[in-house]
Design a protein around this motif. Structure first.
Motif, PDB file in Angstrom:
ATOM      1  N   VAL A  34       0.831  -1.208   0.000  1.00 41.94           N
ATOM      2  CA  VAL A  34       0.000   0.000   0.000  1.00 41.94           C
ATOM      3  C   VAL A  34       0.867   1.259   0.000  1.00 41.94           C
ATOM      4  O   VAL A  34       0.584   2.219  -0.740  1.00 41.94           O
ATOM      5  CB  VAL A  34      -0.944  -0.009   1.221  1.00 41.94           C
ATOM      6  CG1 VAL A  34      -1.637   1.338   1.384  1.00 41.94           C
ATOM      7  CG2 VAL A  34      -1.992  -1.098   1.074  1.00 41.94           C
ATOM      8  N   ILE A  84      -4.594   2.701  -6.197  1.00 41.03           N
ATOM      9  CA  ILE A  84      -5.317   2.767  -4.935  1.00 41.03           C
ATOM     10  C   ILE A  84      -6.683   3.399  -5.187  1.00 41.03           C
ATOM     11  O   ILE A  84      -6.788   4.353  -5.970  1.00 41.03           O
ATOM     12  CB  ILE A  84      -4.543   3.606  -3.890  1.00 41.03           C
ATOM     13  CG1 ILE A  84      -3.155   3.022  -3.664  1.00 41.03           C
ATOM     14  CG2 ILE A  84      -5.298   3.670  -2.570  1.00 41.03           C
ATOM     15  CD1 ILE A  84      -2.313   3.815  -2.695  1.00 41.03           C
ATOM     16  N   LYS A 107      -6.827  -3.961   0.130  1.00 42.37           N
ATOM     17  CA  LYS A 107      -6.304  -2.780  -0.551  1.00 42.37           C
ATOM     18  C   LYS A 107      -4.991  -3.101  -1.249  1.00 42.37           C
ATOM     19  O   LYS A 107      -4.747  -2.670  -2.382  1.00 42.37           O
ATOM     20  CB  LYS A 107      -6.089  -1.642   0.454  1.00 42.37           C
ATOM     21  CG  LYS A 107      -7.273  -1.337   1.350  1.00 42.37           C
ATOM     22  CD  LYS A 107      -8.436  -0.801   0.586  1.00 42.37           C
ATOM     23  CE  LYS A 107      -9.573  -0.420   1.518  1.00 42.37           C
ATOM     24  NZ  LYS A 107     -10.777   0.012   0.787  1.00 42.37           N
ATOM     25  N   SER A 133      -4.272  -3.139  -5.321  1.00 40.26           N
ATOM     26  CA  SER A 133      -3.167  -2.366  -5.896  1.00 40.26           C
ATOM     27  C   SER A 133      -2.251  -3.260  -6.731  1.00 40.26           C
ATOM     28  O   SER A 133      -1.885  -2.916  -7.862  1.00 40.26           O
ATOM     29  CB  SER A 133      -2.374  -1.693  -4.776  1.00 40.26           C
ATOM     30  OG  SER A 133      -1.183  -1.120  -5.267  1.00 40.26           O
TER      31      SER A 133
END
Length: 541
Positions: free
Chosen positions: A278, A289, A482, A486
């Motif tokens: 992230v 993102i 997340k 990505s």
């Protein structure tokens, strides 16, 4: 973020140093599959309960095998040893069906406490006929849709009030968007439809097959997963990611409780690896993102987005427009020293200096101290909303029973989560500044893009220790989707993988098939957050 703070302290409250174990009597048998309000506190795995008997075990020492804390840090070697000791009682040396380690049995008992009653009673009807099944499903859908709609609307209202306090809007639009906006209506409709499909299919299969087993829960969960089509595409992707991770967590816990594997601090390691991806995306691949999540990161870190773009350009070997860099520093009220520093930059400068990343402060230490205070101050109302709103709606009985203890623990956990995020931000920024100071002094050469991944791993692996241990798995489950999204987008941009149409619907149905199967027969392998969420909104089957 919502998932980060919905979990309260109920799981950790059962992990005290003293422990009183009361063997529960089995529930009364029913001639049909009727589920009434009075049966809501009956655990699902009733077949494993002993005959009616009451015994009180005196408080055990931390080293006692019966102590809940004795399994908190069991290594893989310890699990293997426990299984080997148990093999002596296995028939023909084969693992018996339903075998559990001592920790698995203990968590099965604790899972009963996760469902400590609801503020709004569940609605039910006898399910001994197909008409009764339909009535039961409709009642469940009405309650589930209403509760989830109200919860989402109140959360949106509280978050909107934060904007009102800052003078960004008025109360009228906030109230209208919270209670009559598409967000809350879709949210409630989704849970209402999911409840209807799950209860109707599950009880219908039970009536047709004459069995109540994992297969019923798996099929009903997969069918109910189609309710996700009510939500927007962005929300479908979020739900699919989260539930897939939660289902894999259940599979891992199921194997762990059977003594197949165990990894100490595995939740912290998983969180660190996910955060590495992230934070790499935040600095090097912001398009990978989700926009809202990226906006949250920018507002929290308080580093100008243009400064990140300048740094990204230099890492990739592209020149920067020095006049734009100077304008950025002036716009953010840079100090005279910062203005002087950027005036000496060239378009092919070796590395973007700290004067561009935090132009208002010459000292990196002062900047990080100011960031710590501001991040804690800004995120505290958000975490307070996410902690206290579910407490007031879903756990009012517990609050009224022990208001001082519940409020004090919820307040402490809110502050603790705020400090955790502030530590995360400060540690990451400290590493960025430290790297630039080393380059400036000649100790280090270059500005490799993978350093930003490494900085994310180290800062998150350290900051996660600020949070309570029972929350670390929840944080990992929140960040991992997340990171996966990505990584997927980056690989897709490189043409290393192909897109699959409606993958989020298929993924969500598959994940809910596993989750509802576990919830029906082995709920303790699910996280306390998932178990309580299903129970408070959907109830029992």
């Amino acid at each position: 973020m919502a998932e980060h703070n919905n979990d309260d302290t109920s799981a950790s409250q059962t992990l005290g140093s003293s422990y009183i174990a009361i063997e529960h009597t089995p529930p009364p048998s029913h001639s049909s599959s009727t589920v009434s309000i009075s049966d809501l506190d009956i655990p699902l795995m009733t077949k494993s309960l002993p005959p009616a008997k009451e015994s009180v075990v005196a408080p055990s020492s931390p080293s006692s095998p019966s102590s809940p804390t004795s399994h908190a840090h069991k290594s893989r070697k310890d699990y293997k040893k426990e299984v080997e000791n148990d093999k002596a009682s296995w028939p023909n040396g084969k693992r018996p069906r339903g075998y559990r380690t001592s920790e698995g049995k203990e968590l099965a008992e604790k899972s009963k406490n996760y469902k400590s009653g609801v503020s709004i009673p569940h609605l039910s009807a006898p399910c001994n006929t197909y008409q009764g099944v339909l009535t039961h499903a409709l009642l469940g859908a009405i309650r589930s849709g209403g509760v989830s709609y109200g919860l989402k609307a109140l959360v949106n209202l509280c978050l909107g009030m934060l904007k009102l306090m800052k003078g960004k809007t008025t109360f009228g639009p906030i109230f209208k968007d919270a209670f009559f906006g598409a967000d809350a209506i879709r949210f409630g409709s989704f849970f209402g439809m999911f409840s209807f499909l799950w209860k109707s299919v599950n009880n219908g299969l039970k009536l047709h097959r004459g069995k109540d087993d994992r297969l019923n829960g798996a099929i009903a969960g997969a069918v109910a997963g189609l309710a996700i089509l009510i939500e927007s595409h962005e929300r479908r992707v979020t739900f699919a990611q989260q539930m897939l991770i939660r289902s894999m967590q259940g599979v891992y816990n199921a194997g762990k409780h059977r003594g197949l594997f165990s990894f100490r601090h595995g939740d912290a390691a998983l969180f660190a690896i996910a955060c590495g991806q992230v934070m790499y995306a935040y600095t090097m691949q912001p398009d990978s993102i989700p926009p809202e999540y990226l906006k949250f990161m920018l507002n929290t870190a308080r580093v100008p987005a243009e400064a990140l773009a300048f740094n990204r350009a230099r890492v990739r070997g592209f020149p920067v427009d020095v006049s734009q860099v100077q304008a950025l520093v002036k716009r953010f009220k840079g100090t005279p020293k910062a203005v002087e520093t950027v005036a000496s930059l060239t378009e092919y400068t070796n590395i973007i200096p700290c004067a561009v990343l935090h132009p208002a402060f010459d000292s990196c230490k002062v900047n990080n101290a100011e960031r710590f205070v501001q991040v804690t101050k800004n995120i505290l109302p958000v975490y307070a909303t996410l902690n206290f709103v579910p407490l007031l709606i879903l756990r009012m009985k517990r609050l009224l029973a022990d208001p001082v203890n519940v409020l004090s623990k919820t307040s402490f956990n809110t502050l603790r989560s705020s400090v955790f995020l502030a530590v995360f931000v400060v540690l990451y920024q400290s590493q960025i500044c430290g790297h630039r100071n080393l380059v400036k002094s000649g100790w280090v050469q270059g500005n490799n893009k993978y350093l930003y991944w490494l900085f994310g791993v180290t800062c998150s692996g350290t900051a996660i220790m600020v949070e309570q241990e029972s929350r670390r798995a929840e944080l990992a489950m929140y960040v991992l989707p997340k990171a996966a999204e990505s990584l997927y987008k980056i690989l897709y941009q490189k043409n290393w993988i192909k897109a699959v149409k409606h993958w989020e619907v298929m993924t969500f149905s598959f994940a809910m098939s596993l989750i509802m199967s576990f919830y029906q027969q082995e709920e303790q392998v699910l996280s306390p957050f998932v178990t309580k969420l299903i129970y408070h909104i959907l109830g029992r089957n």
